[in-house]
Enzyme design. Structure first.
Site, PDB file in Angstrom:
ATOM      1  N   ASN A  15      -2.722   8.997  -6.028  1.00  0.00           N
ATOM      2  CA  ASN A  15      -1.794   8.073  -6.699  1.00  0.00           C
ATOM      3  C   ASN A  15      -1.092   7.126  -5.751  1.00  0.00           C
ATOM      4  O   ASN A  15      -0.470   6.156  -6.180  1.00  0.00           O
ATOM      5  CB  ASN A  15      -0.752   8.862  -7.508  1.00  0.00           C
ATOM      6  CG  ASN A  15       0.009   9.852  -6.655  1.00  0.00           C
ATOM      7  OD1 ASN A  15      -0.598  10.588  -5.892  1.00  0.00           O
ATOM      8  ND2 ASN A  15       1.315   9.867  -6.761  1.00  0.00           N
ATOM      9  N   ARG A  16      -1.139   7.433  -4.455  1.00  0.00           N
ATOM     10  CA  ARG A  16      -0.472   6.528  -3.506  1.00  0.00           C
ATOM     11  C   ARG A  16      -1.109   6.656  -2.118  1.00  0.00           C
ATOM     12  O   ARG A  16      -1.937   7.543  -1.891  1.00  0.00           O
ATOM     13  CB  ARG A  16       1.030   6.810  -3.438  1.00  0.00           C
ATOM     14  CG  ARG A  16       1.420   8.239  -3.143  1.00  0.00           C
ATOM     15  CD  ARG A  16       2.902   8.444  -3.488  1.00  0.00           C
ATOM     16  NE  ARG A  16       3.281   9.838  -3.521  1.00  0.00           N
ATOM     17  CZ  ARG A  16       3.872  10.463  -2.522  1.00  0.00           C
ATOM     18  NH1 ARG A  16       4.132   9.838  -1.407  1.00  0.00           N
ATOM     19  NH2 ARG A  16       4.208  11.738  -2.647  1.00  0.00           N
ATOM     20  N   ILE A  18      -3.072   6.680   1.282  1.00  0.00           N
ATOM     21  CA  ILE A  18      -4.483   6.700   1.663  1.00  0.00           C
ATOM     22  C   ILE A  18      -5.355   7.096   0.459  1.00  0.00           C
ATOM     23  O   ILE A  18      -6.410   6.499   0.228  1.00  0.00           O
ATOM     24  CB  ILE A  18      -4.690   7.678   2.846  1.00  0.00           C
ATOM     25  CG1 ILE A  18      -4.019   7.126   4.112  1.00  0.00           C
ATOM     26  CG2 ILE A  18      -6.169   7.958   3.087  1.00  0.00           C
ATOM     27  CD1 ILE A  18      -4.008   8.070   5.303  1.00  0.00           C
ATOM     28  N   VAL A  53      -1.880  21.567  -5.860  1.00  0.00           N
ATOM     29  CA  VAL A  53      -2.954  22.173  -5.062  1.00  0.00           C
ATOM     30  C   VAL A  53      -2.593  23.547  -4.490  1.00  0.00           C
ATOM     31  O   VAL A  53      -3.459  24.254  -3.978  1.00  0.00           O
ATOM     32  CB  VAL A  53      -3.471  21.238  -3.930  1.00  0.00           C
ATOM     33  CG1 VAL A  53      -4.079  19.967  -4.492  1.00  0.00           C
ATOM     34  CG2 VAL A  53      -2.406  20.959  -2.891  1.00  0.00           C
ATOM     35  N   GLY A  82      -1.620  15.966   0.858  1.00  0.00           N
ATOM     36  CA  GLY A  82      -1.051  16.594   2.045  1.00  0.00           C
ATOM     37  C   GLY A  82       0.415  16.262   2.210  1.00  0.00           C
ATOM     38  O   GLY A  82       0.912  15.287   1.637  1.00  0.00           O
ATOM     39  N   TYR A 145       1.777  21.187  10.700  1.00  0.00           N
ATOM     40  CA  TYR A 145       0.880  20.134  10.213  1.00  0.00           C
ATOM     41  C   TYR A 145      -0.428  20.103  11.025  1.00  0.00           C
ATOM     42  O   TYR A 145      -1.533  20.065  10.463  1.00  0.00           O
ATOM     43  CB  TYR A 145       1.613  18.796  10.302  1.00  0.00           C
ATOM     44  CG  TYR A 145       0.865  17.606   9.765  1.00  0.00           C
ATOM     45  CD1 TYR A 145       0.725  17.398   8.397  1.00  0.00           C
ATOM     46  CD2 TYR A 145       0.316  16.664  10.636  1.00  0.00           C
ATOM     47  CE1 TYR A 145       0.052  16.284   7.914  1.00  0.00           C
ATOM     48  CE2 TYR A 145      -0.350  15.548  10.160  1.00  0.00           C
ATOM     49  CZ  TYR A 145      -0.488  15.362   8.801  1.00  0.00           C
ATOM     50  OH  TYR A 145      -1.149  14.260   8.324  1.00  0.00           O
ATOM     51  N   ILE A 178      -1.580   5.510  10.116  1.00  0.00           N
ATOM     52  CA  ILE A 178      -1.902   4.574   9.032  1.00  0.00           C
ATOM     53  C   ILE A 178      -0.611   4.191   8.318  1.00  0.00           C
ATOM     54  O   ILE A 178       0.249   5.053   8.094  1.00  0.00           O
ATOM     55  CB  ILE A 178      -2.882   5.228   8.017  1.00  0.00           C
ATOM     56  CG1 ILE A 178      -4.096   5.850   8.723  1.00  0.00           C
ATOM     57  CG2 ILE A 178      -3.312   4.223   6.953  1.00  0.00           C
ATOM     58  CD1 ILE A 178      -5.012   4.904   9.456  1.00  0.00           C
TER      59      ILE A 178
HETATM   60  P1  NDP Z   1       1.502  10.236   0.861  1.00  0.00           P
HETATM   61  O1  NDP Z   1       2.707  11.028   1.251  1.00  0.00           O
HETATM   62  O2  NDP Z   1       1.623   8.786   0.607  1.00  0.00           O
HETATM   63  O3  NDP Z   1       0.790  10.934  -0.396  1.00  0.00           O
HETATM   64  C1  NDP Z   1       0.574  12.312  -0.417  1.00  0.00           C
HETATM   65  C2  NDP Z   1      -0.208  12.668  -1.651  1.00  0.00           C
HETATM   66  O4  NDP Z   1      -0.422  14.090  -1.676  1.00  0.00           O
HETATM   67  C3  NDP Z   1       0.525  12.311  -2.936  1.00  0.00           C
HETATM   68  O5  NDP Z   1      -0.401  11.838  -3.859  1.00  0.00           O
HETATM   69  C4  NDP Z   1       1.091  13.642  -3.380  1.00  0.00           C
HETATM   70  O6  NDP Z   1       1.247  13.741  -4.780  1.00  0.00           O
HETATM   71  C5  NDP Z   1      -0.009  14.591  -2.931  1.00  0.00           C
HETATM   72  N1  NDP Z   1       0.512  15.954  -2.800  1.00  0.00           N
HETATM   73  C6  NDP Z   1       1.407  16.410  -1.905  1.00  0.00           C
HETATM   74  N2  NDP Z   1       1.657  17.724  -2.108  1.00  0.00           N
HETATM   75  C7  NDP Z   1       0.884  18.094  -3.160  1.00  0.00           C
HETATM   76  C8  NDP Z   1       0.692  19.314  -3.857  1.00  0.00           C
HETATM   77  N3  NDP Z   1       1.347  20.442  -3.514  1.00  0.00           N
HETATM   78  N4  NDP Z   1      -0.173  19.346  -4.893  1.00  0.00           N
HETATM   79  C9  NDP Z   1      -0.822  18.233  -5.263  1.00  0.00           C
HETATM   80  N5  NDP Z   1      -0.690  17.038  -4.655  1.00  0.00           N
HETATM   81  C10 NDP Z   1       0.165  16.974  -3.616  1.00  0.00           C
HETATM   82  O7  NDP Z   1       0.450  10.556   2.015  1.00  0.00           O
HETATM   83  P2  NDP Z   1      -0.559   9.610   2.833  1.00  0.00           P
HETATM   84  O8  NDP Z   1      -1.288   8.700   1.950  1.00  0.00           O
HETATM   85  O9  NDP Z   1       0.149   9.080   4.014  1.00  0.00           O
HETATM   86  O10 NDP Z   1      -1.555  10.747   3.382  1.00  0.00           O
HETATM   87  C11 NDP Z   1      -2.674  11.184   2.649  1.00  0.00           C
HETATM   88  C12 NDP Z   1      -3.418  12.205   3.498  1.00  0.00           C
HETATM   89  O11 NDP Z   1      -3.770  11.612   4.739  1.00  0.00           O
HETATM   90  C13 NDP Z   1      -2.590  13.438   3.827  1.00  0.00           C
HETATM   91  O12 NDP Z   1      -3.401  14.576   3.807  1.00  0.00           O
HETATM   92  C14 NDP Z   1      -2.102  13.145   5.226  1.00  0.00           C
HETATM   93  O13 NDP Z   1      -1.825  14.321   5.920  1.00  0.00           O
HETATM   94  C15 NDP Z   1      -3.263  12.390   5.811  1.00  0.00           C
HETATM   95  N6  NDP Z   1      -2.950  11.539   6.929  1.00  0.00           N
HETATM   96  C16 NDP Z   1      -2.050  10.506   6.805  1.00  0.00           C
HETATM   97  C17 NDP Z   1      -1.808   9.700   7.898  1.00  0.00           C
HETATM   98  C18 NDP Z   1      -0.915   8.538   7.826  1.00  0.00           C
HETATM   99  O14 NDP Z   1      -0.743   7.869   8.839  1.00  0.00           O
HETATM  100  N7  NDP Z   1      -0.313   8.224   6.700  1.00  0.00           N
HETATM  101  C19 NDP Z   1      -2.450   9.925   9.190  1.00  0.00           C
HETATM  102  C20 NDP Z   1      -3.355  11.013   9.192  1.00  0.00           C
HETATM  103  C21 NDP Z   1      -3.591  11.779   8.102  1.00  0.00           C
HETATM  104  P3  NDP Z   1       2.656  13.380  -5.495  1.00  0.00           P
HETATM  105  O15 NDP Z   1       2.683  11.889  -5.639  1.00  0.00           O
HETATM  106  O16 NDP Z   1       2.570  14.112  -6.767  1.00  0.00           O
HETATM  107  O17 NDP Z   1       3.731  13.872  -4.561  1.00  0.00           O
END
Ligand code: NDP
Length: 239
Positions: A15-16, A18, A53, A82, A145, A178
């Site tokens: 939903n948001r 990456i 999850v 995540g 993490y 990112i």
């Molecule tokens: P965001 O914080 O923007 O989004 C996280 C997403 O994970 C949301 O959609 C959230 O859903 C979902 N989520 C979190 N907890 C749960 C849960 N318990 N059950 C179901 N859904 C869940 O993260 P990013 O886009 O920044 O990151 C996406 C992935 O990329 C992650 O795994 C992150 O670790 C990884 N990553 C990100 C980096 C970065 O620079 N941003 C760098 C390296 C890796 P909801 O909207 O419902 O909260």
């Protein structure tokens, strides 16, 4: 980008950030896409199912709901959901550690296990785990993490060994810094320090991660499995 037939794609946390960029890239390429999040609300132009999850029953239900929307089993799973709970080792509570491991590592495991059922039956599937450069690079204040993200490598490689003969690949994408909500929340000093150490001299864009994920899901990547692919501007030097 290699051409691929229309596939059923599920992106957790789509939903948001990456995940949303990945979902949009698949949809733009003509694939059938469903995203998960915790509210069940869909971003414009995409279909969504609710999924927590950390809860196996919720993951199971989310796949059942997604399969109904998609009209068949999930062929491409992108395990992207995540969280971070950063603090120094000496201050980290059991809860900080467990919650991050349960979401990032066990959550990805639950989704892969559920997705594998349909993939084994069809003798085809693509599982892509979104890890992080810090999984193999390490990061102060992120022991939970980093442990969760390096765990995804063992998960993908073991799935590769178990299911590689059934037309299923499992790979890890390791993004660097990112521009998303997650990184915007980091202290400015930490953002500056990262920038200074990135050979590309800039942070990455979500679309740049999505391009690599789409490649791994394509026919062109049928012989790529158990790999860790960095998308980090050189930060991790290929690990
Ligand atoms: P965001 O914080 O923007 O989004 C996280 C997403 O994970 C949301 O959609 C959230 O859903 C979902 N989520 C979190 N907890 C749960 C849960 N318990 N059950 C179901 N859904 C869940 O993260 P990013 O886009 O920044 O990151 C996406 C992935 O990329 C992650 O795994 C992150 O670790 C990884 N990553 C990100 C980096 C970065 O620079 N941003 C760098 C390296 C890796 P909801 O909207 O419902 O909260």
């Amino acid at each position: 980008m290699a051409s691929t037939a229309q596939r059923n794609v599920l992106v957790t946390g789509g939903n948001r950030g990456i995940g949303l960029a990945i979902a949009r890239a698949f949809a733009a390429g003509g694939d059938n896409v469903v995203i998960t999040n915790r509210s069940g609300e869909a971003p414009e132009g995409l279909r969504a199912v609710r999924c927590e999850v950390t809860d196996s029953a919720s993951v199971d239900q989310a796949f059942t709901d997604a399969e109904e929307l998609l009209g068949g089993p999930v062929e491409v799973l992108v395990a992207n959901a995540g969280i971070t709970r950063d603090t120094l080792l000496m201050r980290m509570s059991d809860e900080d550690f467990d919650t991050v491991l349960d979401t990032n590592l066990a959550g990805a495991f639950r989704c892969a296990r559920r997705a594998a059922t349909g993939m084994i039956r069809r003798r085809h599937g693509r599982i892509i785990f979104i890890s992080s450069v810090v999984g193999l690079y390490g990061s102060p204040g992120q022991t939970n993490y980093a442990a969760s993200k390096s765990g995804l490598v063992g998960l993908a490689r073991s799935i590769t060994r178990e299911l590689g003969g059934r037309g299923i690949t499992a790979n890890v994408v390791a993004p660097g810094f990112i521009e998303t909500d997650m990184t915007a929340a980091l202290p400015e000093a930490q953002q500056k320090a990262y920038l200074a150490s990135i050979p590309a001299g800039r942070f990455g864009r979500t679309e740049e991660v999505a391009d690599v994920v789409r490649y791994l899901a394509s026919d062109a990547a049928a012989y790529v499995s158990g790999a860790v692919i960095p998308v980090d501007g050189g930060l991790g030097m290929g690990h």
